[in-house]
Design a protein around this motif. Sequence first.
Motif, PDB file in Angstrom:
ATOM      1  N   ILE A 110      25.733  13.510   3.153  1.00 13.15           N
ATOM      2  CA  ILE A 110      27.076  12.990   2.878  1.00 13.15           C
ATOM      3  C   ILE A 110      27.215  11.568   3.405  1.00 13.15           C
ATOM      4  O   ILE A 110      27.691  10.674   2.705  1.00 13.15           O
ATOM      5  N   CYS A 111      26.793  11.357   4.642  1.00 13.41           N
ATOM      6  CA  CYS A 111      27.016  10.065   5.297  1.00 13.41           C
ATOM      7  C   CYS A 111      26.028   8.987   4.863  1.00 13.41           C
ATOM      8  O   CYS A 111      26.195   7.822   5.228  1.00 13.41           O
ATOM      9  N   SER A 112      25.038   9.348   4.071  1.00 12.12           N
ATOM     10  CA  SER A 112      24.122   8.330   3.551  1.00 12.12           C
ATOM     11  C   SER A 112      24.566   7.843   2.167  1.00 12.12           C
ATOM     12  O   SER A 112      23.969   6.932   1.611  1.00 12.12           O
ATOM     13  N   LYS A 113      25.640   8.419   1.642  1.00 12.31           N
ATOM     14  CA  LYS A 113      26.176   8.002   0.340  1.00 12.31           C
ATOM     15  C   LYS A 113      27.290   6.982   0.541  1.00 12.31           C
ATOM     16  O   LYS A 113      28.003   7.016   1.538  1.00 12.31           O
ATOM     17  N   PRO A 114      27.466   6.064  -0.412  1.00 13.76           N
ATOM     18  CA  PRO A 114      28.572   5.107  -0.302  1.00 13.76           C
ATOM     19  C   PRO A 114      29.911   5.835  -0.334  1.00 13.76           C
ATOM     20  O   PRO A 114      30.041   6.880  -0.978  1.00 13.76           O
ATOM     21  N   ALA A 115      30.883   5.277   0.353  1.00 12.55           N
ATOM     22  CA  ALA A 115      32.223   5.871   0.365  1.00 12.55           C
ATOM     23  C   ALA A 115      32.783   5.910  -1.043  1.00 12.55           C
ATOM     24  O   ALA A 115      32.528   5.035  -1.863  1.00 12.55           O
ATOM     25  N   SER A 116      33.531   6.948  -1.310  1.00 16.18           N
ATOM     26  CA  SER A 116      34.147   7.134  -2.608  1.00 16.18           C
ATOM     27  C   SER A 116      35.561   7.648  -2.360  1.00 16.18           C
ATOM     28  O   SER A 116      36.157   7.325  -1.344  1.00 16.18           O
ATOM     29  N   SER A 117      36.057   8.463  -3.268  1.00 16.75           N
ATOM     30  CA  SER A 117      37.358   9.098  -3.069  1.00 16.75           C
ATOM     31  C   SER A 117      37.276  10.512  -3.614  1.00 16.75           C
ATOM     32  O   SER A 117      36.372  10.840  -4.390  1.00 16.75           O
ATOM     33  N   PRO A 118      38.193  11.390  -3.213  1.00 15.83           N
ATOM     34  CA  PRO A 118      38.125  12.786  -3.661  1.00 15.83           C
ATOM     35  C   PRO A 118      38.068  12.942  -5.179  1.00 15.83           C
ATOM     36  O   PRO A 118      37.397  13.842  -5.682  1.00 15.83           O
ATOM     37  N   GLY A 119      38.702  12.056  -5.899  1.00 19.30           N
ATOM     38  CA  GLY A 119      38.677  12.143  -7.356  1.00 19.30           C
ATOM     39  C   GLY A 119      37.302  11.914  -7.954  1.00 19.30           C
ATOM     40  O   GLY A 119      37.038  12.292  -9.095  1.00 19.30           O
ATOM     41  N   ASP A 120      36.396  11.306  -7.195  1.00 13.64           N
ATOM     42  CA  ASP A 120      35.049  11.017  -7.682  1.00 13.64           C
ATOM     43  C   ASP A 120      34.013  12.021  -7.189  1.00 13.64           C
ATOM     44  O   ASP A 120      32.814  11.765  -7.279  1.00 13.64           O
ATOM     45  N   CYS A 121      34.456  13.148  -6.661  1.00 12.70           N
ATOM     46  CA  CYS A 121      33.529  14.117  -6.061  1.00 12.70           C
ATOM     47  C   CYS A 121      33.020  15.171  -7.041  1.00 12.70           C
ATOM     48  O   CYS A 121      32.218  16.023  -6.655  1.00 12.70           O
ATOM     49  N   ARG A 122      33.462  15.136  -8.259  1.00 11.50           N
ATOM     50  CA  ARG A 122      32.999  16.139  -9.222  1.00 11.50           C
ATOM     51  C   ARG A 122      31.484  16.057  -9.362  1.00 11.50           C
ATOM     52  O   ARG A 122      30.914  14.990  -9.520  1.00 11.50           O
ATOM     53  N   PHE A 162      29.397  16.583  -7.040  1.00 13.12           N
ATOM     54  CA  PHE A 162      28.766  16.256  -5.761  1.00 13.12           C
ATOM     55  C   PHE A 162      28.301  17.556  -5.116  1.00 13.12           C
ATOM     56  O   PHE A 162      29.065  18.489  -4.941  1.00 13.12           O
ATOM     57  N   SER A 163      27.046  17.630  -4.781  1.00  9.66           N
ATOM     58  CA  SER A 163      26.483  18.849  -4.204  1.00  9.66           C
ATOM     59  C   SER A 163      26.774  18.943  -2.716  1.00  9.66           C
ATOM     60  O   SER A 163      26.630  17.968  -1.979  1.00  9.66           O
ATOM     61  N   LEU A 164      27.193  20.118  -2.294  1.00  6.22           N
ATOM     62  CA  LEU A 164      27.413  20.371  -0.870  1.00  6.22           C
ATOM     63  C   LEU A 164      26.312  21.294  -0.344  1.00  6.22           C
ATOM     64  O   LEU A 164      26.540  22.121   0.526  1.00  6.22           O
ATOM     65  N   ARG A 165      25.114  21.096  -0.880  1.00  4.02           N
ATOM     66  CA  ARG A 165      23.937  21.837  -0.414  1.00  4.02           C
ATOM     67  C   ARG A 165      22.996  20.878   0.280  1.00  4.02           C
ATOM     68  O   ARG A 165      22.792  19.749  -0.159  1.00  4.02           O
ATOM     69  N   ALA A 166      22.418  21.369   1.362  1.00  2.14           N
ATOM     70  CA  ALA A 166      21.476  20.547   2.117  1.00  2.14           C
ATOM     71  C   ALA A 166      20.153  20.440   1.372  1.00  2.14           C
ATOM     72  O   ALA A 166      19.684  21.417   0.786  1.00  2.14           O
ATOM     73  N   ASP A 167      19.567  19.262   1.398  1.00  3.28           N
ATOM     74  CA  ASP A 167      18.256  19.016   0.803  1.00  3.28           C
ATOM     75  C   ASP A 167      17.196  19.743   1.643  1.00  3.28           C
ATOM     76  O   ASP A 167      17.089  19.506   2.853  1.00  3.28           O
ATOM     77  N   ALA A 168      16.418  20.626   1.013  1.00  8.63           N
ATOM     78  CA  ALA A 168      15.424  21.440   1.731  1.00  8.63           C
ATOM     79  C   ALA A 168      14.381  20.570   2.438  1.00  8.63           C
ATOM     80  O   ALA A 168      13.956  20.880   3.557  1.00  8.63           O
TER      81      ALA A 168
END
Length: 179
Positions: free
Chosen positions: A57-69, A71-77
């Motif tokens: 999450i923190c390595s991605k550029p800041a966005s806004s909630p409207g742009d989260c479609r 967006f994966s909330l799964r950790a990279d193995a």
Amino acid sequence: MSDSLAECIFHASHRVCGRRLRPFSLWHAWLLGFARSPYVGEAEVATPADLALAIEICSKPASSPGDCRGFSLRADAGLVRRIVKAGFRRPGQEFRAYLDDYVALPACWEMKGRPVRSDVCLYSVAVLMRHGRKTEREAWATEFGYARHLVLALAEAGGNDVPIISDAEMKALREAGHL
């Protein structure tokens, strides 16, 4: 300038497990909260997968909630394996140091009055848009600690009594052994 304001403005860049972390913004804090990350909010025991997701999450550029479609909330193995290989403790400490750099909040005396019930990130965005004249995207991208300082300064500029602890009061508290 208060120590906490200086801390959240002047800092080094951060890398954890080879990933460059972006400045910790209101959007990053909101998204970590949405993902129920143990790195924000209620203290929980974190796992390597929790840390990997926080790094993602923190390595991605800041966005806004409207742009989260999408967006994966799964950790990279692969990232989880690197964290485990590194011993989890060191990467966890590095990530906490990153958060400490950006989340240095202003010190205030306890305030009386009506508490804010909205999500702190959403509230901060609304204040920055309304009183700080930022666009929604700019507000979400504001670094977390700086945003909290700015929200209080905007409240004070608007005529509100904001009980910020002065540098002299902070020094007296330290000398008295209360900090």
